[in-house]
Design a protein around this motif. Structure first.
Motif, mmCIF file in Angstrom:
data_model
loop_
_atom_site.group_PDB
_atom_site.id
_atom_site.type_symbol
_atom_site.label_atom_id
_atom_site.label_comp_id
_atom_site.label_asym_id
_atom_site.label_seq_id
_atom_site.Cartn_x
_atom_site.Cartn_y
_atom_site.Cartn_z
ATOM 1 N N VAL A 26 0.818 -1.210 0.000
ATOM 2 C CA VAL A 26 0.000 0.000 0.000
ATOM 3 C C VAL A 26 0.859 1.270 0.000
ATOM 4 N N LEU A 27 2.093 1.167 0.468
ATOM 5 C CA LEU A 27 3.001 2.313 0.442
ATOM 6 C C LEU A 27 4.053 2.203 -0.654
ATOM 7 N N ILE A 82 -0.232 7.446 3.137
ATOM 8 C CA ILE A 82 -0.765 6.411 2.247
ATOM 9 C C ILE A 82 -1.318 7.032 0.967
ATOM 10 N N LEU A 83 -2.142 8.060 1.108
ATOM 11 C CA LEU A 83 -2.769 8.670 -0.075
ATOM 12 C C LEU A 83 -1.759 9.369 -0.974
ATOM 13 N N SER A 84 -0.865 10.157 -0.383
ATOM 14 C CA SER A 84 0.093 10.879 -1.233
ATOM 15 C C SER A 84 1.074 9.920 -1.898
ATOM 16 N N ARG A 85 1.501 8.907 -1.163
ATOM 17 C CA ARG A 85 2.451 7.930 -1.710
ATOM 18 C C ARG A 85 1.829 7.135 -2.863
ATOM 19 N N LEU A 86 0.608 6.661 -2.652
ATOM 20 C CA LEU A 86 -0.061 5.889 -3.701
ATOM 21 C C LEU A 86 -0.320 6.722 -4.946
ATOM 22 N N ARG A 87 -0.788 7.949 -4.753
ATOM 23 C CA ARG A 87 -1.058 8.812 -5.916
ATOM 24 C C ARG A 87 0.226 9.082 -6.686
ATOM 25 N N SER A 88 1.286 9.385 -5.957
ATOM 26 C CA SER A 88 2.567 9.670 -6.590
ATOM 27 C C SER A 88 3.127 8.441 -7.309
ATOM 28 N N LYS A 126 -11.975 3.588 0.070
ATOM 29 C CA LYS A 126 -12.495 3.931 -1.268
ATOM 30 C C LYS A 126 -11.479 4.757 -2.057
ATOM 31 N N LEU A 127 -10.818 5.678 -1.379
ATOM 32 C CA LEU A 127 -9.806 6.499 -2.056
ATOM 33 C C LEU A 127 -8.637 5.634 -2.531
ATOM 34 N N ILE A 128 -8.213 4.709 -1.683
ATOM 35 C CA ILE A 128 -7.110 3.802 -2.060
ATOM 36 C C ILE A 128 -7.524 2.959 -3.264
ATOM 37 N N GLN A 129 -8.733 2.441 -3.253
ATOM 38 C CA GLN A 129 -9.215 1.622 -4.369
ATOM 39 C C GLN A 129 -9.374 2.447 -5.644
ATOM 40 N N ALA A 130 -9.719 3.737 -5.508
ATOM 41 C CA ALA A 130 -9.816 4.609 -6.681
ATOM 42 C C ALA A 130 -8.443 4.807 -7.324
ATOM 43 N N ILE A 131 -7.417 4.885 -6.495
ATOM 44 C CA ILE A 131 -6.062 5.061 -7.012
ATOM 45 C C ILE A 131 -5.583 3.786 -7.687
#
Length: 142
Positions: A26-27, A82-88, A126-131
């Motif tokens: 996840v990271l 988690i969110l910034s790392r996944l998006r990047s 949901k945000l993680i799954q969207a990414i």
């Protein structure tokens, strides 16, 4: 509030590979150590250094022969990472995220990533799954 996620432990396979390696999907973190405890320390250090906050700390604890858990008391900072790392790592712009979330504003996701808003656990999932819809995650909150 605590946030917990899982990582994978890979045993060394001598003589080809003498190192223990850890993977935190996840990271998108991969690191290794000469011993199992070294590998766990490297994972802890990698996560904490990405957050760059003095008070941010994680615990790395074995679950089984091939899994471990990463726990932090700082839900807000950990979810931001988690969110910034996944998006990047998935090379998504804020505009691309807005499209994935079907929202007209890029600020929706940016607020979570920058810590101006904190997502509830179901929203975070949901945000993680969207990414990355192919990513299998196990998040626990306590």
């Amino acid at each position: 509030m605590k946030l917990e996620l899982e990582g994978l432990l890979h045993h060394p396979e001598p003589p080809k590979n003498k190192y223990w390696s850890v993977e935190i999907p996840v990271l998108e973190i991969y690191t290794q150590g000469k011993t199992q405890s070294d590998a766990y320390r490297m994972a802890k250090d990698a996560i904490e250094s990405l957050v760059e906050e003095k008070n941010f700390c994680v615990e790395v604890t074995p679950i089984s022969d091939q899994k471990f858990k990463i726990t932090s008391d700082s839900y807000e900072l950990f979810s931001r990472l988690i969110l910034s790392r996944l998006r990047s790592e998935n090379k998504l712009t804020l505009l691309a995220m807005a499209r994935k979330l079907k929202t007209p504003s890029i600020n929706t996701f940016a607020r979570y990533e920058q810590g101006r808003a904190v997502p509830k656990v179901d929203t975070l999932e949901k945000l993680i799954q969207a990414i990355n819809p192919n990513l299998e995650i196990t998040l626990k909150v306590g």
